[in-house]
Write a protein that holds these residues in place. Structure first.
Motif, PDB file in Angstrom:
ATOM      1  N   LEU A  40       0.818  -1.209   0.000  1.00 30.92           N
ATOM      2  CA  LEU A  40       0.000   0.000   0.000  1.00 30.92           C
ATOM      3  C   LEU A  40       0.853   1.261   0.000  1.00 30.92           C
ATOM      4  O   LEU A  40       0.512   2.258  -0.651  1.00 30.92           O
ATOM      5  CB  LEU A  40      -0.943   0.002   1.208  1.00 30.92           C
ATOM      6  CG  LEU A  40      -2.022  -1.087   1.217  1.00 30.92           C
ATOM      7  CD1 LEU A  40      -2.975  -0.854   2.376  1.00 30.92           C
ATOM      8  CD2 LEU A  40      -2.785  -1.116  -0.097  1.00 30.92           C
ATOM      9  N   ALA A  41       1.969   1.246   0.737  1.00 29.69           N
ATOM     10  CA  ALA A  41       2.824   2.435   0.796  1.00 29.69           C
ATOM     11  C   ALA A  41       3.401   2.765  -0.568  1.00 29.69           C
ATOM     12  O   ALA A  41       3.436   3.930  -0.981  1.00 29.69           O
ATOM     13  CB  ALA A  41       3.947   2.221   1.810  1.00 29.69           C
ATOM     14  N   SER A  42       3.867   1.753  -1.285  1.00 33.80           N
ATOM     15  CA  SER A  42       4.414   2.013  -2.615  1.00 33.80           C
ATOM     16  C   SER A  42       3.333   2.427  -3.588  1.00 33.80           C
ATOM     17  O   SER A  42       3.553   3.288  -4.458  1.00 33.80           O
ATOM     18  CB  SER A  42       5.146   0.766  -3.135  1.00 33.80           C
ATOM     19  OG  SER A  42       4.260  -0.344  -3.205  1.00 33.80           O
ATOM     20  N   VAL A  43       2.146   1.860  -3.440  1.00 34.95           N
ATOM     21  CA  VAL A  43       1.039   2.210  -4.323  1.00 34.95           C
ATOM     22  C   VAL A  43       0.572   3.636  -4.076  1.00 34.95           C
ATOM     23  O   VAL A  43       0.420   4.429  -5.014  1.00 34.95           O
ATOM     24  CB  VAL A  43      -0.130   1.222  -4.121  1.00 34.95           C
ATOM     25  CG1 VAL A  43      -1.400   1.749  -4.787  1.00 34.95           C
ATOM     26  CG2 VAL A  43       0.222  -0.135  -4.702  1.00 34.95           C
ATOM     27  N   THR A  44       0.348   3.980  -2.816  1.00 29.74           N
ATOM     28  CA  THR A  44      -0.175   5.316  -2.510  1.00 29.74           C
ATOM     29  C   THR A  44       0.872   6.402  -2.716  1.00 29.74           C
ATOM     30  O   THR A  44       0.527   7.588  -2.804  1.00 29.74           O
ATOM     31  CB  THR A  44      -0.692   5.381  -1.062  1.00 29.74           C
ATOM     32  OG1 THR A  44       0.351   4.992  -0.162  1.00 29.74           O
ATOM     33  CG2 THR A  44      -1.887   4.462  -0.873  1.00 29.74           C
ATOM     34  N   SER A  45       2.147   6.014  -2.786  1.00 30.98           N
ATOM     35  CA  SER A  45       3.205   6.998  -3.038  1.00 30.98           C
ATOM     36  C   SER A  45       3.506   7.157  -4.520  1.00 30.98           C
ATOM     37  O   SER A  45       4.414   7.914  -4.886  1.00 30.98           O
ATOM     38  CB  SER A  45       4.490   6.589  -2.291  1.00 30.98           C
ATOM     39  OG  SER A  45       4.295   6.631  -0.894  1.00 30.98           O
ATOM     40  N   LEU A  46       2.769   6.455  -5.365  1.00 28.75           N
ATOM     41  CA  LEU A  46       2.994   6.547  -6.804  1.00 28.75           C
ATOM     42  C   LEU A  46       2.867   7.981  -7.329  1.00 28.75           C
ATOM     43  O   LEU A  46       3.669   8.403  -8.166  1.00 28.75           O
ATOM     44  CB  LEU A  46       2.021   5.624  -7.543  1.00 28.75           C
ATOM     45  CG  LEU A  46       2.211   5.501  -9.060  1.00 28.75           C
ATOM     46  CD1 LEU A  46       3.610   5.013  -9.393  1.00 28.75           C
ATOM     47  CD2 LEU A  46       1.158   4.583  -9.664  1.00 28.75           C
ATOM     48  N   PRO A  47       1.887   8.785  -6.852  1.00 29.94           N
ATOM     49  CA  PRO A  47       1.828  10.170  -7.330  1.00 29.94           C
ATOM     50  C   PRO A  47       3.096  10.961  -7.027  1.00 29.94           C
ATOM     51  O   PRO A  47       3.564  11.734  -7.860  1.00 29.94           O
ATOM     52  CB  PRO A  47       0.623  10.745  -6.574  1.00 29.94           C
ATOM     53  CG  PRO A  47      -0.242   9.579  -6.283  1.00 29.94           C
ATOM     54  CD  PRO A  47       0.714   8.454  -6.007  1.00 29.94           C
ATOM     55  N   GLU A  48       3.673  10.778  -5.828  1.00 34.55           N
ATOM     56  CA  GLU A  48       4.899  11.484  -5.488  1.00 34.55           C
ATOM     57  C   GLU A  48       6.040  11.075  -6.417  1.00 34.55           C
ATOM     58  O   GLU A  48       6.854  11.916  -6.835  1.00 34.55           O
ATOM     59  CB  GLU A  48       5.293  11.209  -4.034  1.00 34.55           C
ATOM     60  CG  GLU A  48       4.445  11.934  -2.998  1.00 34.55           C
ATOM     61  CD  GLU A  48       3.274  11.089  -2.532  1.00 34.55           C
ATOM     62  OE1 GLU A  48       2.864  10.181  -3.266  1.00 34.55           O
ATOM     63  OE2 GLU A  48       2.770  11.342  -1.424  1.00 34.55           O
ATOM     64  N   LEU A  49       6.098   9.786  -6.752  1.00 34.76           N
ATOM     65  CA  LEU A  49       7.150   9.297  -7.645  1.00 34.76           C
ATOM     66  C   LEU A  49       7.014   9.907  -9.030  1.00 34.76           C
ATOM     67  O   LEU A  49       7.989  10.404  -9.613  1.00 34.76           O
ATOM     68  CB  LEU A  49       7.090   7.768  -7.731  1.00 34.76           C
ATOM     69  CG  LEU A  49       8.066   7.108  -8.700  1.00 34.76           C
ATOM     70  CD1 LEU A  49       9.503   7.421  -8.315  1.00 34.76           C
ATOM     71  CD2 LEU A  49       7.836   5.598  -8.760  1.00 34.76           C
ATOM     72  N   VAL A  50       5.799   9.899  -9.564  1.00 30.03           N
ATOM     73  CA  VAL A  50       5.573  10.425 -10.909  1.00 30.03           C
ATOM     74  C   VAL A  50       5.777  11.936 -10.942  1.00 30.03           C
ATOM     75  O   VAL A  50       6.395  12.480 -11.862  1.00 30.03           O
ATOM     76  CB  VAL A  50       4.152  10.065 -11.394  1.00 30.03           C
ATOM     77  CG1 VAL A  50       3.858  10.702 -12.745  1.00 30.03           C
ATOM     78  CG2 VAL A  50       3.998   8.551 -11.474  1.00 30.03           C
ATOM     79  N   ILE A  51       5.245  12.617  -9.931  1.00 27.94           N
ATOM     80  CA  ILE A  51       5.388  14.071  -9.887  1.00 27.94           C
ATOM     81  C   ILE A  51       6.856  14.464  -9.753  1.00 27.94           C
ATOM     82  O   ILE A  51       7.330  15.393 -10.413  1.00 27.94           O
ATOM     83  CB  ILE A  51       4.566  14.651  -8.718  1.00 27.94           C
ATOM     84  CG1 ILE A  51       3.084  14.623  -9.077  1.00 27.94           C
ATOM     85  CG2 ILE A  51       4.990  16.074  -8.393  1.00 27.94           C
ATOM     86  CD1 ILE A  51       2.171  15.026  -7.959  1.00 27.94           C
TER      87      ILE A  51
END
Length: 330
Positions: A40-51
């Motif tokens: 869940l942490a990696s999934v929910t942090s996907l926007p931060e990674l892409v941004i």
């Protein structure tokens, strides 16, 4: 309106992505805490990674990337206040397992490394290899060590802490969950690429600098998935999954700084950002320390009959961080 569209897209796609990840975890037989910390942490942090990636490669706005990562850490810790408010009766810190202190401790170390190097690089005494800062290698090693250590701890204490939850998604198959996961990820990637440009335009229009927008507004938007999945997990009775998601997201956000540094070819990224980001790093460290105190001390008293004094401290620190960034942004 463009910013609102980004908010709506991430607000809808983020929770859907998290639910799909939860289904995948259930079908694969993973434990609640491990699901929260890793999946869940990696999934929910996907926007931060892409941004972060789009901000340093397309938009050339390193302040947005670093501000989003550190601001998200502060925002994620503030979500603990929401959980404590939703928890009736005893404090949420009395129900959470003490094992979360391990991931929280690694969070303090990783955030501290980033905050320290923001000050060192801006002072011209930072070290690097080519265009990559030396701190990137440290972050990668520490993140890998954190995952390995937490995995070993979870494996050793699995029998004591595995949550017994009935199957919540009997009508969904693993194949369908994977499809929903891919669709949700696509929408978040699209919004994530668009958001840095919108934030930059909004900063110029409103008279704000990219530091303030990146740290507060963008961080709040990209943390919507964390908020949604954390509250959802809490309502399902999976409190440890909810807290592990927040603390795991902070670890992942610091790993994103390393990725951003590699992608930013104009030099070590922390030498090209405002030193005010160190305020967010210190605030996140203090807030994590407060959370650790709560997890170990397990206070009984609640202020105003609503939240515990630990959560009140987290909320005050969040307000102080926001005020300092707004007043002293560069």
């Amino acid at each position: 309106m463009q910013f609102a569209i980004c908010v709506l897209t991430i607000g809808i796609a983020g929770p859907a992505l998290c639910r799909s990840g939860d289904v995948i975890a259930e079908k694969c037989g993973m434990s609640g805490s491990w699901v929260g910390l890793i999946l869940l942490a990696s999934v929910t942090s996907l926007p931060e990674l892409v941004i972060g990636a789009s901000a340093v490669t397309i938009a050339t706005m390193p302040d947005i990337a670093v501000g989003d990562a550190l601001g998200s850490c502060v925002f994620n810790l503030a979500i603990l206040v929401v959980l404590d408010f939703l928890q009736r009766g005893e404090s949420v810190y009395r129900r959470a397992r003490v094992g979360h202190v391990l991931s929280a401790g690694f969070g303090v170390v990783l955030i501290g490394v980033v905050g320290l190097n923001v000050l060192l690089d801006r002072s011209g005494i930072g070290l690097g290899v080519g265009h990559v800062g030396s701190y990137t290698f440290v972050i990668v090693i520490l993140y890998a060590l954190a995952m390995r250590t937490v995995f070993s701890y979870e494996k050793e204490h699995r029998a004591d802490y595995v949550e017994e939850i009935a199957e919540r998604y009997p009508q969904l198959t693993l194949k369908r969950a994977l499809l929903h996961y891919a669709i949700g990820a696509a929408f978040i990637v699209a919004a994530g690429v668009w958001l840095p440009f919108v934030a930059g335009t909004l900063a110029d229009t409103m008279g704000w600098r990219t530091t303030f927008v990146g740290t507060l507004l963008v961080a709040a938007v990209t943390s919507l998935p964390e908020l949604a999945v954390t509250v959802s997990a809490f309502r399902l009775g999976a409190l440890d999954m909810a807290i592990a998601n927040l603390l795991g997201s902070n670890l992942f956000d610091m790993a994103i700084v390393a990725v951003d540094d590699i992608l930013y070819t104009k030099g070590p990224i922390l030498s090209h950002v405002s030193p005010i980001h160190a305020v967010s790093a210190l605030s996140a460290m203090i807030m994590t320390g407060i959370a650790i105190v709560g997890l170990l001390y397990r206070p009984r008293k609640r202020l105003f009959g609503a939240i515990g004094w630990i959560s009140f401290g987290l909320f005050v620190m969040y307000l102080i961080n926001s005020y300092v960034l707004y007043v002293h942004y560069e």
